[in-house]
Write an enzyme that holds these catalytic residues in place. Sequence first.
Site, PDB file in Angstrom:
ATOM      1  N   GLU A 195       0.735  -1.153  -0.058  1.00  0.00           N
ATOM      2  CA  GLU A 195      -0.202  -0.027  -0.002  1.00  0.00           C
ATOM      3  C   GLU A 195       1.003   1.236  -0.163  1.00  0.00           C
ATOM      4  O   GLU A 195       1.235   1.881   1.215  1.00  0.00           O
ATOM      5  CB  GLU A 195      -0.927  -0.152   1.153  1.00  0.00           C
ATOM      6  CG  GLU A 195      -1.916   1.259   1.214  1.00  0.00           C
ATOM      7  CD  GLU A 195      -2.925   1.389   2.376  1.00  0.00           C
ATOM      8  OE1 GLU A 195      -2.736   0.544   3.261  1.00  0.00           O
ATOM      9  OE2 GLU A 195      -3.507   2.345   2.556  1.00  0.00           O
TER      10      GLU A 195
ATOM     11  N   LYS B  79      -2.623  -1.882  -3.002  1.00  0.00           N
ATOM     12  CA  LYS B  79      -3.508  -1.291  -2.592  1.00  0.00           C
ATOM     13  C   LYS B  79      -3.060   0.367  -2.784  1.00  0.00           C
ATOM     14  O   LYS B  79      -2.617   0.768  -1.930  1.00  0.00           O
ATOM     15  CB  LYS B  79      -3.730  -1.401  -1.021  1.00  0.00           C
ATOM     16  CG  LYS B  79      -4.735  -0.607  -0.470  1.00  0.00           C
ATOM     17  CD  LYS B  79      -5.165  -1.028   1.069  1.00  0.00           C
ATOM     18  CE  LYS B  79      -6.242  -0.114   1.590  1.00  0.00           C
ATOM     19  NZ  LYS B  79      -6.679  -0.788   2.860  1.00  0.00           N
TER      20      LYS B  79
HETATM   21  P1  13P Z   1      -9.125   4.291   4.106  1.00  0.00           P
HETATM   22  O1  13P Z   1     -10.233   3.397   3.251  1.00  0.00           O
HETATM   23  O2  13P Z   1     -10.273   4.611   5.314  1.00  0.00           O
HETATM   24  O3  13P Z   1      -8.414   5.060   3.537  1.00  0.00           O
HETATM   25  O4  13P Z   1      -8.512   3.188   4.802  1.00  0.00           O
HETATM   26  C1  13P Z   1      -7.978   2.044   4.348  1.00  0.00           C
HETATM   27  C2  13P Z   1      -6.793   1.614   4.784  1.00  0.00           C
HETATM   28  O5  13P Z   1      -6.641   0.635   5.406  1.00  0.00           O
HETATM   29  C3  13P Z   1      -5.619   2.782   5.085  1.00  0.00           C
HETATM   30  O6  13P Z   1      -4.304   1.979   5.303  1.00  0.00           O
END
Ligand code: 13P
Length: 340
Positions: free
Chosen positions: A177, A222
């Site tokens: 991510e 992600k």
């Molecule tokens: P949000 O969808 O609230 O941005 O959170 C996703 C997430 O896991 C951020 O690390």
Amino acid sequence: MSERLEDIASAMVTPGQGILAADESSGTIKKRFDTIGLESTEENRRDYREMMFRAEAAMKDCISGVILYDETIRQKAADGTPLVDVIKASGAVPGIKVDGGAKPLAGFDGETITEGLDGLRDRLAEYHGLGARFAKWRGVISISNDLPSWGAVKQNAQALARYAALCQEAGIVPIVEPEVLMDGKPGDHSIDRCYEVTEWVLKTVFAELYDARVSLEGMVLKPNMVIDGKNARKASREEVAEKTVRCLKSTVPAAVPGIAFLSGGQSDEEATAHLSLMNAGFDMPWALTFSYGRALQAAALKTWAGKKENVAAAQKAFAHRAKMNSLAATGQWKQDLEAA
Ligand code: 13P
């Protein structure tokens, strides 16, 4: 379930399903509870998460995986069943946030590096024993006219790659991510600036994953969507969908089985609409779904408000959001379904 990384990753992006990000750290969940005037105690955190994990139909039909926080993966439901078992019974894969949060990056004013690599091999082995089959690590990229710097992009990409390699060694699928912030400061950047930075970040991340010998078939990406800053919002939903898909196509190899977006501060409905437009309008080599935190939970949290008597209504609110996003994951969401 199969223990092969490729099979776990495919299960995480099952058509019409997505991931529930319920891995708020102690600090973040306190902020969420503050909005409903509820004290953040261990029991309240447990009750809140149990409420969602026991929303049976939503979990079974719409949720392929749940990202947990360290406390939650060790917690038991009110009746003594481990929460991990509640999740598994619904058919979803339990996952675990393993990063230690984004901390100021020395020498780089306004930028961060995500901590948590030291000792990660041992922690991953423990989490595997507790039932986790995927993990999450979030690198945070600030964006403005001047940021990010190459140094911050590179160091965050390297940390993501080292994390991902350690996960795969432990039989755990890494969610990679790299989040280019939509709601950071000043947050007045354009969608085209977001495109430019997201493209740069993703190219760098995949170069580092290659150098770290990470198997692309056994990971899930992600990313943020390509979207204008929170204080500059002007792009249409169609423009967000088109630019996001174009940016991903130019950076994410087809060997990656799936991409699961973060919501990042978008409204619930926007996050759903954008995902649906992408799936409805474009041919893509990977599955495209959601891994939302706020955009899946906001309505349920507000409805629950920390009260037992609201559990059923909150589960309904959660189920509605999960269903809308499940439809979006196959491009079938329509605005008028929101009223239903
Ligand atoms: P949000 O969808 O609230 O941005 O959170 C996703 C997430 O896991 C951020 O690390």
